[in-house]
Design an enzyme around this catalytic site. Sequence first.
Site, PDB file in Angstrom:
ATOM      1  N   ASP A   1       0.842  -1.207   0.000  1.00  0.00           N
ATOM      2  CA  ASP A   1       0.000   0.000   0.000  1.00  0.00           C
ATOM      3  C   ASP A   1       0.878   1.258   0.000  1.00  0.00           C
ATOM      4  O   ASP A   1       0.690   2.172  -0.820  1.00  0.00           O
ATOM      5  CB  ASP A   1      -0.903  -0.049   1.250  1.00  0.00           C
ATOM      6  CG  ASP A   1      -2.058   0.930   1.208  1.00  0.00           C
ATOM      7  OD1 ASP A   1      -2.262   1.573   0.167  1.00  0.00           O
ATOM      8  OD2 ASP A   1      -2.769   1.034   2.234  1.00  0.00           O
TER       9      ASP A   1
ATOM     10  N   TYR B   1      -1.097  -8.419   7.752  1.00  0.00           N
ATOM     11  CA  TYR B   1      -2.348  -9.060   8.171  1.00  0.00           C
ATOM     12  C   TYR B   1      -2.192 -10.556   8.473  1.00  0.00           C
ATOM     13  O   TYR B   1      -3.158 -11.208   8.888  1.00  0.00           O
ATOM     14  CB  TYR B   1      -3.448  -8.818   7.128  1.00  0.00           C
ATOM     15  CG  TYR B   1      -4.051  -7.417   7.173  1.00  0.00           C
ATOM     16  CD1 TYR B   1      -3.614  -6.474   8.099  1.00  0.00           C
ATOM     17  CD2 TYR B   1      -5.057  -7.035   6.285  1.00  0.00           C
ATOM     18  CE1 TYR B   1      -4.163  -5.192   8.134  1.00  0.00           C
ATOM     19  CE2 TYR B   1      -5.616  -5.759   6.323  1.00  0.00           C
ATOM     20  CZ  TYR B   1      -5.166  -4.845   7.245  1.00  0.00           C
ATOM     21  OH  TYR B   1      -5.722  -3.583   7.277  1.00  0.00           O
TER      22      TYR B   1
END
Length: 183
Positions: free
Chosen positions: A39, A126
């Site tokens: 990201d 994650y």
Amino acid sequence: MLSIGQCRLEARVVDITTLAVDAIVNAANTSLLGGGGVDGAIHRAAGRDLLHECETLGGCATGNAKLTAGYRLPAKHVIHAVGPVWGGGGHGEAELLASCYRRSMELARKAHCASIAFPAISCGVYRFPAQQAVRIAVGTVIATLQQTAGSIGHVIFACFDDAMFRLYERELDDRQAPPSKPA
Ligand code: AR6
């Protein structure tokens, strides 16, 4: 490499921000306002205008995705998909991850993309177990291609390291239909 109908699927060790494809997928968070990992790399390479467009989108639910322009990236579009945070597997993580791949393929088709590159969504910060994530990624993309003949002719699974690349290679090999026996 694997072919499904007219579509070629391949894994590559590559920085996804360098790919001149119609769409790259971002492993985003629900705010869509940037972060670390892939990201951060995508936002740095695309420039501030990407953040400005993301600010207009009102975030994104886990398992869903939203499309923006690519700005200074070589890719035309960015599809921001929000993967699940791994919480042991009992919180719908597998279905939410599959949903990211389905929604990304759907948005790419709607935007008439011929080529798309995915990172290993949820496999970094994650903490989704890589092998299971790779099975879901490849399986879901194949199922999507089999269900709807669309514009997409090339899917790249962009891997940051060799270990991830080997998992994708093995998964793609395993799904290769055995050659038909001679008559
Ligand atoms: N190209 C390809 N793959 C990459 C790149 C790159 N430039 N950079 C990292 N990877 P992560 P997540 C791989 O953590 O687990 C962010 O802060 C990386 O090695 O980027 O879905 C978001 O804002 C790993 O295999 O995404 C969210 O808050 C994979 O990309 C959160 O992280 C995904 O790792 C999302 O976590």
